[in-house]
Write a protein that holds these residues in place. Structure first.
Motif, mmCIF file in Angstrom:
data_model
loop_
_atom_site.group_PDB
_atom_site.id
_atom_site.type_symbol
_atom_site.label_atom_id
_atom_site.label_comp_id
_atom_site.label_asym_id
_atom_site.label_seq_id
_atom_site.Cartn_x
_atom_site.Cartn_y
_atom_site.Cartn_z
ATOM 1 N N LEU A 130 0.849 -1.189 0.000
ATOM 2 C CA LEU A 130 0.000 0.000 0.000
ATOM 3 C C LEU A 130 0.880 1.232 0.000
ATOM 4 O O LEU A 130 1.711 1.416 0.906
ATOM 5 C CB LEU A 130 -0.935 -0.008 1.209
ATOM 6 N N LEU A 131 0.708 2.092 -0.994
ATOM 7 C CA LEU A 131 1.508 3.311 -1.149
ATOM 8 C C LEU A 131 0.650 4.535 -0.871
ATOM 9 O O LEU A 131 -0.588 4.475 -0.925
ATOM 10 C CB LEU A 131 2.097 3.378 -2.553
ATOM 11 N N PRO A 132 1.288 5.680 -0.591
ATOM 12 C CA PRO A 132 0.509 6.891 -0.281
ATOM 13 C C PRO A 132 -0.263 7.451 -1.472
ATOM 14 O O PRO A 132 -1.267 8.143 -1.284
ATOM 15 C CB PRO A 132 1.576 7.884 0.199
ATOM 16 N N GLN A 133 0.196 7.204 -2.698
ATOM 17 C CA GLN A 133 -0.431 7.767 -3.888
ATOM 18 C C GLN A 133 -0.760 6.658 -4.881
ATOM 19 O O GLN A 133 -0.155 5.576 -4.863
ATOM 20 C CB GLN A 133 0.503 8.790 -4.560
ATOM 21 N N ALA A 134 -1.738 6.944 -5.736
ATOM 22 C CA ALA A 134 -2.094 5.998 -6.798
ATOM 23 C C ALA A 134 -0.924 5.843 -7.761
ATOM 24 O O ALA A 134 -0.263 6.818 -8.151
ATOM 25 C CB ALA A 134 -3.325 6.489 -7.541
ATOM 26 N N VAL A 135 -0.669 4.626 -8.156
ATOM 27 C CA VAL A 135 0.460 4.303 -9.025
ATOM 28 C C VAL A 135 0.020 4.431 -10.483
ATOM 29 O O VAL A 135 -0.969 3.827 -10.901
ATOM 30 C CB VAL A 135 0.983 2.887 -8.727
ATOM 31 N N LEU A 136 0.778 5.235 -11.270
ATOM 32 C CA LEU A 136 0.486 5.444 -12.690
ATOM 33 C C LEU A 136 1.470 4.741 -13.603
ATOM 34 O O LEU A 136 1.250 4.686 -14.821
ATOM 35 C CB LEU A 136 0.492 6.959 -13.001
ATOM 36 N N GLY A 137 2.554 4.231 -13.044
ATOM 37 C CA GLY A 137 3.556 3.527 -13.833
ATOM 38 C C GLY A 137 4.501 2.758 -12.925
ATOM 39 O O GLY A 137 4.704 3.130 -11.760
ATOM 40 N N LEU A 138 5.063 1.683 -13.457
ATOM 41 C CA LEU A 138 5.983 0.825 -12.693
ATOM 42 C C LEU A 138 7.233 0.583 -13.515
ATOM 43 O O LEU A 138 7.195 0.550 -14.757
ATOM 44 C CB LEU A 138 5.313 -0.507 -12.341
ATOM 45 N N ALA A 139 8.355 0.420 -12.810
ATOM 46 C CA ALA A 139 9.627 0.139 -13.465
ATOM 47 C C ALA A 139 10.524 -0.617 -12.495
ATOM 48 O O ALA A 139 10.234 -0.715 -11.289
ATOM 49 C CB ALA A 139 10.290 1.431 -13.938
ATOM 50 N N GLU A 140 11.621 -1.155 -13.038
ATOM 51 C CA GLU A 140 12.598 -1.885 -12.241
ATOM 52 C C GLU A 140 13.950 -1.188 -12.368
ATOM 53 O O GLU A 140 14.403 -0.901 -13.482
ATOM 54 C CB GLU A 140 12.689 -3.336 -12.709
ATOM 55 N N TRP A 141 14.567 -0.917 -11.233
ATOM 56 C CA TRP A 141 15.835 -0.196 -11.228
ATOM 57 C C TRP A 141 16.832 -0.963 -10.351
ATOM 58 O O TRP A 141 16.747 -0.941 -9.142
ATOM 59 C CB TRP A 141 15.615 1.217 -10.679
ATOM 60 N N ASP A 142 17.747 -1.662 -11.007
ATOM 61 C CA ASP A 142 18.760 -2.455 -10.310
ATOM 62 C C ASP A 142 18.124 -3.408 -9.297
ATOM 63 O O ASP A 142 18.565 -3.514 -8.143
ATOM 64 C CB ASP A 142 19.766 -1.545 -9.608
ATOM 65 N N GLY A 143 17.072 -4.088 -9.710
ATOM 66 C CA GLY A 143 16.417 -5.063 -8.854
ATOM 67 C C GLY A 143 15.437 -4.470 -7.864
ATOM 68 O O GLY A 143 14.795 -5.210 -7.106
ATOM 69 N N GLN A 144 15.272 -3.152 -7.873
ATOM 70 C CA GLN A 144 14.324 -2.491 -6.981
ATOM 71 C C GLN A 144 13.092 -2.040 -7.759
ATOM 72 O O GLN A 144 13.161 -1.727 -8.959
ATOM 73 C CB GLN A 144 14.975 -1.287 -6.289
ATOM 74 N N LEU A 145 12.001 -1.979 -7.065
ATOM 75 C CA LEU A 145 10.721 -1.613 -7.681
ATOM 76 C C LEU A 145 10.541 -0.100 -7.625
ATOM 77 O O LEU A 145 10.718 0.527 -6.579
ATOM 78 C CB LEU A 145 9.569 -2.311 -6.955
ATOM 79 N N VAL A 146 10.195 0.486 -8.764
ATOM 80 C CA VAL A 146 9.973 1.926 -8.888
ATOM 81 C C VAL A 146 8.491 2.141 -9.173
ATOM 82 O O VAL A 146 7.930 1.535 -10.101
ATOM 83 C CB VAL A 146 10.825 2.546 -10.011
ATOM 84 N N ALA A 147 7.877 3.005 -8.379
ATOM 85 C CA ALA A 147 6.464 3.362 -8.567
ATOM 86 C C ALA A 147 6.377 4.841 -8.917
ATOM 87 O O ALA A 147 6.908 5.697 -8.197
ATOM 88 C CB ALA A 147 5.671 3.060 -7.297
#
Length: 403
Positions: free
Chosen positions: A201-218
């Protein structure tokens, strides 16, 4: 035209004037009341005047002058002029009034004008049809967007009230779906995508996702958040987890994450995508201002900076709902966009133009109200519908002309 000359021609000729008065030629008896009034006092008054003619007995002769020639006819010149003016005003209208006067249209004329107006409308409609049909003029018809060989996948269970907003196919093969601020992870189990682990659960609605060096980017409307490792973010991933009731999400704690605020020069996005290009993360935002390019860096602190606006040559799908940056292989980086019109376009960064446009999977038209999101890995593109029922389609990357 009524003139004085015409009126004169209509007047009878004047009567001859009486001869001058003389003793040898006495005046005739009065014929009118006016003459009787002049002669009612007896003989005319003799007026002494020097040089006046005298009769034989020495009395002066008074000549009664005849009426002036202008009074001989009943119609005087003044009366004729007034009559001519009155007749002219009644019979003629000034030219400037005739010019601006509305014509008197009878009922039959109105019917004719109405028929002519309808004929004009029909002619204009025919011209409009010809103008919008280039084939009738011998021009080739525009080819529809080519179709790709989409393969439909399936989900193990339909989540209740799960309306997707973004999708990511990670390097581990897991599928991450976002539904507003909620993130869920899926894995292929027995030919179906099944939910794994616990929700985030994140503070804001997610509009896109990506992967950065094995980490999740929202990516959200307020910036970028860098979460923990994708392998550990969703807890134990060994067994499929049941769908949780949306009310159970109330007890889920907000995920702690690094946050980089949206640059002031960037407009709030409606969808976003990101990919690692070199040592920095390229972030593409799509919204009312069009496409915008930003850069995310993670040095001493996570930061997001505005680079430029992107205006590719060509037509992009209207109302973009999904973005994806493909960087795999030796091919140049391509931005994939999908819109509500069920079309998928590829934009080349090297040429700055729309390289190709394809039709989405035919089955996607069944859910006309569903938004679509695009993601992929090194070999395949994936389209995911956001709801009310989840659906997924995959196809190999099509060949693109980068020239």
């Amino acid at each position: 035209e009524v003139t004085i000359r015409n009126l004169r021609q209509q007047v009878p000729p004047p009567a001859p004037s009486p001869p001058p008065f003389h003793e040898e030629h006495p005046m005739p008896p009065p014929e009118t009341s006016h003459e009787a009034a002049l002669w009612s006092g007896g003989s005319p008054v003799a007026v002494q005047s020097p040089g006046a003619p005298h009769s034989a007995d020495g009395s002066p002769v008074v000549a009664l002058p005849s009426a002036p020639s202008s009074m001989e006819p009943i119609w005087s010149d003044l009366a004729l002029i007034q009559l001519a003016k009155a007749s002219t005003q009644q019979s003629e209208t000034p030219s400037w009034r005739r010019k601006f006067r509305w014509p008197k249209i009878s009922y039959g004329s109105r019917v004719v004008l109405g028929a002519r107006f309808l004929e004009l409308l029909v002619a204009l409609s025919a011209l409009a049809v010809l103008a919008t049909s280039p084939v009738l003029f011998g021009f080739p018809e525009a080819d529809p967007a080519p179709r790709l060989p989409w393969t439909k996948g399936s989900f193990g269970a339909v989540p209740p009230l799960f309306q997707g907003t973004a999708a990511l196919l990670g390097s581990t093969g897991d599928l991450i779906l976002a539904a507003g601020p909620v993130l869920r992870s899926f894995r292929m189990v027995e030919g179906r995508w099944s939910v794994m682990g616990e929700p985030l659960l994140l503070p804001q609605a997610v509009l896109g996702l990506a992967e950065w060096d094995g980490q999740l980017v929202a990516l959200s409307s307020d910036g970028l958040r860098l979460l923990g490792s994708m392998a550990m973010s969703f807890g134990v991933m060994t067994l499929p987890q049941r769908w949780q009731n949306p009310l159970e999400l109330v007890q889920v704690q907000l995920e702690a994450a690094q946050h980089a605020a949206l640059p002031s020069r960037a407009s709030p996005p409606t969808t976003a995508a990101a990919a690692l290009v070199g040592n920095a993360m390229a972030v593409v935002l799509s919204g009312a201002a069009g496409l915008q390019l930003c850069r995310a860096s993670n040095g001493t602190a996570l930061a997001l900076s505005f680079i430029s606006s992107l205006k590719p040559v060509g037509l992009l799908p209207p109302e973009t709902t999904g973005l994806h940056l493909s960087t795999g292989g030796s091919e140049p980086v391509v931005l994939w966009t999908v819109g509500k019109n069920r079309q998928l376009s590829a934009v080349g960064f090297d040429s700055g133009r729309v390289l190709a446009t394809f039709q989405a999977a035919e089955d996607l038209s069944i859910e006309a109200s569903s938004a679509m999101f695009v993601t992929g890995n090194g070999s395949h593109l994936l389209l995911v519908t956001g709801g009310p029922s989840l659906a997924i389609f995959s196809t190999p990357y099509p060949a693109l002309d980068f020239r």
